[in-house]
Design an enzyme around this catalytic site. Structure first.
Site, PDB file in Angstrom:
ATOM      1  N   ASN A   9      47.429  41.199  30.585  1.00 13.60           N
ATOM      2  CA  ASN A   9      46.370  41.847  31.362  1.00 13.60           C
ATOM      3  C   ASN A   9      45.874  40.833  32.388  1.00 13.60           C
ATOM      4  O   ASN A   9      45.168  39.891  32.041  1.00 13.60           O
ATOM      5  CB  ASN A   9      45.229  42.259  30.417  1.00 13.60           C
ATOM      6  CG  ASN A   9      44.011  42.764  31.160  1.00 13.60           C
ATOM      7  OD1 ASN A   9      44.092  43.107  32.346  1.00 13.60           O
ATOM      8  ND2 ASN A   9      42.871  42.823  30.481  1.00 13.60           N
ATOM      9  N   LYS A  11      43.799  41.208  34.780  1.00 10.55           N
ATOM     10  CA  LYS A  11      42.414  41.445  35.220  1.00 10.55           C
ATOM     11  C   LYS A  11      42.331  41.342  36.758  1.00 10.55           C
ATOM     12  O   LYS A  11      43.271  41.704  37.443  1.00 10.55           O
ATOM     13  CB  LYS A  11      41.464  40.471  34.541  1.00 10.55           C
ATOM     14  CG  LYS A  11      41.665  40.410  33.028  1.00 10.55           C
ATOM     15  CD  LYS A  11      40.559  39.721  32.334  1.00 10.55           C
ATOM     16  CE  LYS A  11      40.919  39.547  30.867  1.00 10.55           C
ATOM     17  NZ  LYS A  11      39.805  39.164  30.043  1.00 10.55           N
ATOM     18  N   HIS A  95      39.150  48.809  27.647  1.00 10.72           N
ATOM     19  CA  HIS A  95      38.976  47.353  27.507  1.00 10.72           C
ATOM     20  C   HIS A  95      37.483  47.047  27.389  1.00 10.72           C
ATOM     21  O   HIS A  95      36.659  47.715  28.014  1.00 10.72           O
ATOM     22  CB  HIS A  95      39.588  46.651  28.728  1.00 10.72           C
ATOM     23  CG  HIS A  95      39.687  45.174  28.544  1.00 10.72           C
ATOM     24  ND1 HIS A  95      38.616  44.335  28.701  1.00 10.72           N
ATOM     25  CD2 HIS A  95      40.741  44.382  28.175  1.00 10.72           C
ATOM     26  CE1 HIS A  95      39.007  43.081  28.461  1.00 10.72           C
ATOM     27  NE2 HIS A  95      40.287  43.090  28.133  1.00 10.72           N
ATOM     28  N   GLU A 167      40.702  43.948  19.880  1.00 10.44           N
ATOM     29  CA  GLU A 167      40.243  42.810  20.671  1.00 10.44           C
ATOM     30  C   GLU A 167      38.781  42.524  20.344  1.00 10.44           C
ATOM     31  O   GLU A 167      37.879  43.132  20.946  1.00 10.44           O
ATOM     32  CB  GLU A 167      40.361  43.126  22.157  1.00 10.44           C
ATOM     33  CG  GLU A 167      41.770  43.371  22.641  1.00 10.44           C
ATOM     34  CD  GLU A 167      41.913  43.015  24.114  1.00 10.44           C
ATOM     35  OE1 GLU A 167      42.679  42.110  24.415  1.00 10.44           O
ATOM     36  OE2 GLU A 167      41.229  43.620  24.941  1.00 10.44           O
ATOM     37  N   GLY A 173      38.470  35.719  26.333  1.00  7.43           N
ATOM     38  CA  GLY A 173      38.181  34.752  27.398  1.00  7.43           C
ATOM     39  C   GLY A 173      37.261  33.632  26.964  1.00  7.43           C
ATOM     40  O   GLY A 173      36.725  32.905  27.803  1.00  7.43           O
ATOM     41  N   SER A 213      41.929  35.507  23.421  1.00  3.02           N
ATOM     42  CA  SER A 213      42.314  34.087  23.508  1.00  3.02           C
ATOM     43  C   SER A 213      43.633  33.788  22.810  1.00  3.02           C
ATOM     44  O   SER A 213      43.769  32.776  22.124  1.00  3.02           O
ATOM     45  CB  SER A 213      41.182  33.200  22.973  1.00  3.02           C
ATOM     46  OG  SER A 213      40.030  33.350  23.773  1.00  3.02           O
TER      47      SER A 213
HETATM   48  C1  PEP Z   1      42.102  40.492  27.482  1.00  2.00           C
HETATM   49  O1  PEP Z   1      41.779  40.483  28.650  1.00  2.00           O
HETATM   50  O2  PEP Z   1      42.434  41.559  26.968  1.00  2.00           O
HETATM   51  C2  PEP Z   1      42.111  39.232  26.750  1.00  2.00           C
HETATM   52  C3  PEP Z   1      42.414  39.275  25.485  1.00  2.00           C
HETATM   53  O3  PEP Z   1      41.806  38.093  27.442  1.00  2.00           O
HETATM   54  P1  PEP Z   1      42.028  36.569  26.950  1.00  2.00           P
HETATM   55  O4  PEP Z   1      43.431  36.471  26.414  1.00  2.00           O
HETATM   56  O5  PEP Z   1      41.822  35.728  28.169  1.00  2.00           O
HETATM   57  O6  PEP Z   1      41.006  36.292  25.892  1.00  2.00           O
END
Ligand code: PEP
Length: 250
Positions: A9, A11, A95, A167, A173, A213
């Site tokens: 993703n 973003k 999300h 998630e 993040g 992460s």
């Molecule tokens: C995400 O954007 O779905 C995500 C899990 O981000 P990150 O891996 O940066 O934590």
């Protein structure tokens, strides 16, 4: 047998030029892999260019969001139909950034799920608890509500094109990640909810991927768990080397 899915993703990152560079590197790096499904979700502005670049290769294209109506007077929005037209096969829905920053409620997310499936695309339904909800021991209630609401009205047949992404909001993040055991506990719980809500074959066949992460140094432990079928990767999907290592989990 659930084929692992590693999804990136991006973003709100990467110009078309930057996206082209990243995809060119990634394509070569993972060209030999056929045991893992690989998907990337660039920003809308890069989709058309990246769709051309991905022709005939083992990386599929996804979008980060869609609007539930197919067309009409919805200024600034993009439908699943238009995403399909540009070459997307998947849409990320619900999300936590959309839930929190754009106040998207569960019933709106459910409409997006239905629109995505109606367009013939795969839908990745994201669910996750906040740190406060976890500390208040509301985690399982929150996850049950988000999962059931997101899937309301879907048939077992439609579920074949649904992926669930767990998630935890506190892990996105932040550099904090749920331990492999913590993630497995939740994934197993979610599979149980799917069994009760849809049916057992669907629960066993549905991929439940983890996000929050995910990095080269924690992917192996996560993927060793029985109910973790892949990863939704934010930050680490922006670097070809890191994303390749995640895709090559051991
Ligand atoms: C995400 O954007 O779905 C995500 C899990 O981000 P990150 O891996 O940066 O934590």
């Amino acid at each position: 047998m659930r084929k692992p899915l590693i999804a990136g993703n991006w973003k709100l990152n990467k110009t078309v030029t930057e996206a082209t560079e990243l995809v060119s590197k990634l394509k070569n790096a993972v060209a030999d892999i056929d045991t893992v499904e690989i998907m990337i979700a660039p920003p809308f502005t890069a989709l058309s260019r990246i769709a051309d670049l991905l022709q005939g290769c083992n990386i599929t294209l996804g979008a980060q969001n869609c609007y539930p109506e197919a067309c009409g007077a919805f200024t600034g929005e993009i439908s699943a139909e238009l995403l399909k037209d540009v070459g997307c096969q998947t849409v990320i829905i619900g999300h936590s950034e959309r839930r929190q920053l754009f106040n998207e409620p569960d019933n709106f997310i459910n409409r997006k799920m239905k629109a995505t499936l109606k367009a013939g695309l795969t839908a990745i339904l994201c669910i996750g608890e906040t740190l406060q909800e976890r500390e208040d021991e509301l985690m399982f209630d929150v996850l049950t509500t988000q999962l059931q609401a997101g899937l309301t009205g879907l048939t077992a047949e439609q579920m074949q094109k649904v992926v669930i992404a767990y998630e935890p909001v506190w892990a996105i993040g932040t550099g904090k990640t749920a331990s492999s055991d913590e993630a497995q506990e939740v994934h197993s719980f979610l599979r149980g909810i799917l069994q009760g809500t849809v049916d057992q074959p669907t629960a066993l066949a549905t991929r439940i991927i983890y996000g929050g992460s995910v990095k080269p140094d924690n992917i192996d432990g996560l993927m060793a768990q029985n109910d973790i079928d892949g990863a939704l990767v934010g930050g680490a999907s922006l670097k070809a080397g890191e994303f390749e290592r995640i895709i090559r989990f051991q």
